[in-house]
Design a protein around this motif. Structure first.
Motif, PDB file in Angstrom:
ATOM      1  N   THR A   1     -37.326   2.959   5.341  1.00 21.60           N
ATOM      2  CA  THR A   1     -36.760   3.536   6.558  1.00 21.60           C
ATOM      3  C   THR A   1     -37.822   4.459   7.140  1.00 21.60           C
ATOM      4  O   THR A   1     -38.608   5.051   6.414  1.00 21.60           O
ATOM      5  CB  THR A   1     -35.487   4.357   6.266  1.00 21.60           C
ATOM      6  N   GLY A   2     -37.834   4.591   8.434  1.00 17.85           N
ATOM      7  CA  GLY A   2     -38.846   5.471   9.015  1.00 17.85           C
ATOM      8  C   GLY A   2     -40.224   4.833   8.993  1.00 17.85           C
ATOM      9  O   GLY A   2     -40.386   3.639   8.709  1.00 17.85           O
ATOM     10  N   LYS A   3     -41.221   5.616   9.271  1.00 15.49           N
ATOM     11  CA  LYS A   3     -42.581   5.121   9.484  1.00 15.49           C
ATOM     12  C   LYS A   3     -43.450   5.312   8.247  1.00 15.49           C
ATOM     13  O   LYS A   3     -43.309   6.290   7.514  1.00 15.49           O
ATOM     14  CB  LYS A   3     -43.205   5.848  10.683  1.00 15.49           C
TER      15      LYS A   3
ATOM     16  N   GLU B   1     -38.505  13.448   6.305  1.00 12.24           N
ATOM     17  CA  GLU B   1     -38.675  12.170   5.615  1.00 12.24           C
ATOM     18  C   GLU B   1     -37.699  12.000   4.446  1.00 12.24           C
ATOM     19  O   GLU B   1     -37.282  10.894   4.140  1.00 12.24           O
ATOM     20  CB  GLU B   1     -40.114  12.035   5.112  1.00 12.24           C
TER      21      GLU B   1
ATOM     22  N   LEU C   1     -40.820  16.715  11.139  1.00 16.60           N
ATOM     23  CA  LEU C   1     -40.721  15.442  10.426  1.00 16.60           C
ATOM     24  C   LEU C   1     -39.789  15.622   9.235  1.00 16.60           C
ATOM     25  O   LEU C   1     -40.028  16.470   8.377  1.00 16.60           O
ATOM     26  CB  LEU C   1     -42.105  14.995   9.957  1.00 16.60           C
TER      27      LEU C   1
ATOM     28  N   CYS D   1     -38.701   9.467  -0.579  1.00 18.37           N
ATOM     29  CA  CYS D   1     -39.850   8.606  -0.308  1.00 18.37           C
ATOM     30  C   CYS D   1     -40.367   7.986  -1.603  1.00 18.37           C
ATOM     31  O   CYS D   1     -40.092   8.467  -2.696  1.00 18.37           O
ATOM     32  CB  CYS D   1     -40.996   9.407   0.331  1.00 18.37           C
TER      33      CYS D   1
END
Length: 201
Positions: A173-175, A138, A136, A141
């Motif tokens: 962006t992303g989950k 990320e 992952l 964040c």
């Protein structure tokens, strides 16, 4: 002399405060992962959890036998839906997609995970063959701490997506990523502590 047990939560990515939205850069990490769909209050979610933990403990004990012990980290989850309002505002759990995660220490790799899965096979946990090692990445964040029941996250997430991020010039962006610092089986709903994290750009 026995080496000290490592607590993987002693890391900036596991720090958050209620009412504070903090920007941070999360390094690339590896996790035990298993996917699912729908309401997390159903048996399917519990079965996914039951698939992860036996592998996580087999991995921990193998690492301990090799001289590096650590605390099995808290459960984490990635959450999303085709329309993210179904997650952040309407809370339409039937359409949610999710991936449950348990962090793997950086000194362990794919061969260690494969060995842990095989060691666990004699216990025959459900969905064992669905457990995988997932990388992952990320990066940047925004995160905060939610204290209280999971069903009360909606307003915090709506504020993050529609006020905090646009106000700071960022987009999600992303989950969506959650870290469960308390065990809901042993913690009253009003005392549950959950890190809410969103990758941004």
């Amino acid at each position: 002399m026995t080496a000290a047990k490592v607590d993987l939560k002693d890391d900036d990515a596991y720090r958050a405060h209620r009412g504070e939205f903090r920007m941070l850069t999360v390094p690339d990490r590896a996790y035990l992962a298993v996917d699912g769909h729908g309401d997390p209050n159903t048996a399917a979610f519990a079965v996914a959890v039951q698939a992860l933990y036996p592998v996580a403990y087999a991995l921990k004990f193998a690492s301990k036998d090799a001289g590096r012990d650590y605390v099995v980290p808290p459960l984490e989850g990635l959450w999303w839906a085709q329309d993210m309002d179904a997650f952040t505002r309407r809370r339409d759990k039937a359409v949610w997609e999710w991936t449950l995660l348990l962090l793997v220490p950086d000194w362990l790799g794919a061969d260690d995970v494969a060995a842990a899965v095989e060691h666990t096979r004699r216990k025959a946990p459900p969905r064992l063959d669905d457990v995988r090692l997932q990388q992952l990445a990320e990066g940047r964040c925004m995160q905060t701490l939610h204290v209280g029941p999971f069903d009360d996250e909606g307003p915090v997430l709506h504020r993050l997506h529609h006020e905090v991020l646009p106000g700071a010039g960022f987009v999600p962006t992303g989950k969506h990523h959650e870290v469960y610092l308390t065990d809901p089986r042993r913690t009253a709903p009003e005392k549950q502590r959950t890190i809410l994290r969103q990758p941004i750009s």
